[in-house]
Design a protein around this motif. Structure first.
Motif, short mmCIF file in Angstrom:
data_model
loop_
_atom_site.label_atom_id
_atom_site.label_comp_id
_atom_site.label_asym_id
_atom_site.label_seq_id
_atom_site.Cartn_x
_atom_site.Cartn_y
_atom_site.Cartn_z
N UNK A 128 1.15 -1.09 0.46
CA UNK A 128 -0.08 -0.02 0.17
C UNK A 128 1.06 0.97 -0.08
N UNK A 129 0.73 2.54 -0.13
CA UNK A 129 0.66 3.69 -0.42
C UNK A 129 0.67 4.88 0.62
N UNK A 130 -0.74 3.94 0.91
CA UNK A 130 -1.74 5.37 2.45
C UNK A 130 -2.17 3.83 2.54
N UNK A 133 -0.02 8.10 6.44
CA UNK A 133 -1.00 6.83 6.58
C UNK A 133 -2.16 9.07 7.69
N UNK A 134 -3.22 8.13 7.75
CA UNK A 134 -4.25 9.42 8.28
C UNK A 134 -5.08 8.68 9.70
N UNK A 135 -5.45 9.20 10.55
CA UNK A 135 -5.74 8.94 12.10
C UNK A 135 -6.98 8.51 11.37
N UNK A 190 1.48 12.87 11.69
CA UNK A 190 0.15 11.72 11.08
C UNK A 190 -1.13 12.80 11.07
N UNK A 191 -2.11 12.95 9.71
CA UNK A 191 -3.13 13.58 9.70
C UNK A 191 -4.46 12.95 10.13
N UNK A 192 -5.08 13.71 10.86
CA UNK A 192 -6.31 13.31 12.02
C UNK A 192 -7.48 13.75 11.31
N UNK A 193 -8.63 12.82 11.36
CA UNK A 193 -9.66 13.65 10.66
C UNK A 193 -10.87 12.57 11.38
N UNK A 214 -0.04 11.74 -1.36
CA UNK A 214 0.35 10.42 -1.81
C UNK A 214 1.48 10.76 -3.22
N UNK A 215 0.86 11.21 -3.73
CA UNK A 215 1.35 12.31 -4.97
C UNK A 215 1.99 13.55 -4.92
#
Length: 343
Positions: A189-191, A225-227, A260-263, A284-285
């Motif tokens: 995986x990339x993300x 990654x994103x939480x 890490x980004x959180x959403x 990712x890009x």
């Protein structure tokens, strides 16, 4: 040229006669100014003065301004790149087959994995991205995911005005007994979206102690990654202030400690789903290491598919020749003329 575009154009790039950016600039020797070639030619047919100073000209010669031409071409290329980037940033995620006119274009495949324990809402989240607001009317299985589910999407804008972006979304089972089948998805995986149930702090602990560690150990070094704090609708309605404070503080600490980004999302209502995916795809890009891997994989896929296509064409040609030959033999055996010659 629009007025907005002209504001970004250096003054020297504009022809004093046409007030447009020049494509073929020339220097009028006597006044030392640059003009668009066709514009100065037309001017000199009707006038014997400088367009800028209005003074009589004793020398009407002009020469190409190659340095200015190169600078203008470089500027225009940069503007086109910015324009293409701005167009791409308005993309939307679509489920289904790509448009027919894109089928021959090169494709880049981005692999995103949904990670988290059972009942955190991974499948609901994937289905909302797939069906949108109609997801609530789509019949879903009540059982847990027992094997990686693959769903493919595409972006409705071309990346760099060239590449079709395909998103492979993998819904990985959250039950421990199926962990062995997930190793390949960690590596490829990339993300990754690390999904927790906001109403159950144990799911956040499971992300910290297992899922993130597995991704960090087995996955790519530069995976984005994103939480994801899911079920924010139930979190706001059913959880008291003390629990909410503890959960949010712990989630913020985990995400910040790992950059890490959180959403916060609601897979049921669709809150922030599209935004969350868009942000992850753009990261990712923008990740040069991942983009290089994605592009390399695309080249390998393209070479492999081309080779298979060539082989299929060769095979079909051979089969066609063989079928023609066999038909000719059958005809020759059954033909009355050949039968008479034989006897």
């Amino acid at each position: 040229m629009t007025g907005e575009y002209r504001l970004t154009v250096p003054r020297d790039f504009l022809c004093p006669i046409t007030r447009e950016i020049m494509e073929d600039p020339v220097v009028l020797i006597e006044d030392g100014r640059s003009y668009e070639l066709y514009a100065i030619e037309r001017w000199l047919r009707d006038n014997n003065t400088s367009p800028m100073t209005n003074k009589p000209l004793t020398d009407r010669r002009y020469i190409p301004n190659f340095n200015l031409k190169n600078a203008i071409e470089e500027f225009c290329a940069q503007q086109e790149l910015i324009s293409a980037t701005n167009r791409f940033l308005s993309f939307n995620i679509h489920y289904g087959r790509i448009p027919t006119e894109w089928e021959e274009k090169p494709m880049l495949k981005i692999r995103i994995s949904l990670l988290g324990g059972s009942n955190v809402g991974k499948t609901t989240l994937a289905r909302y991205l797939q069906y949108g607001e109609k997801a609530n009317f789509v019949h879903l299985r009540s059982t847990s995911t027992i094997g990686p589910d693959l769903i493919f999407f595409y972006l409705d804008q071309l990346y760099e005005d060239r590449y079709v972006i395909i998103i492979q979304l993998t819904d990985i089972p959250g039950m421990e007994r199926y962990e062995s089948c997930c190793d390949n998805h960690f590596r490829s995986c990339h993300g990754a979206l690390l999904i927790t149930d906001s109403t159950d702090i144990d799911t956040l602990e499971r992300i910290e102690l297992y899922w993130y560690e597995q991704l960090h150990t087995k996955g790519k070094e530069h995976v984005e990654t994103t939480l994801v704090c899911n079920k924010i609708d139930l979190f706001e309605e059913n959880c008291d202030d003390t629990y909410r404070s503890i959960y949010l503080e712990r989630a913020e600490h985990f995400s910040s400690s790992h950059s890490m980004t959180i959403c916060h999302v609601s897979a049921l209502r669709g809150d922030n789903i599209q935004v969350m995916f868009k942000q992850l795809i753009l990261r990712i890009l923008q990740n040069k290491t991942l983009l290089k891997q994605i592009t390399t994989n695309n080249d390998l896929i393209y070479d492999t598919s081309s080779t298979k296509k060539d082989k299929m064409q060769k095979t079909s040609t051979i089969q066609l020749l063989n079928s023609r030959t066999s038909r000719q033999i059958d005809i020759s055996r059954n033909s009355p003329i050949n039968c008479c010659k034989y006897f």
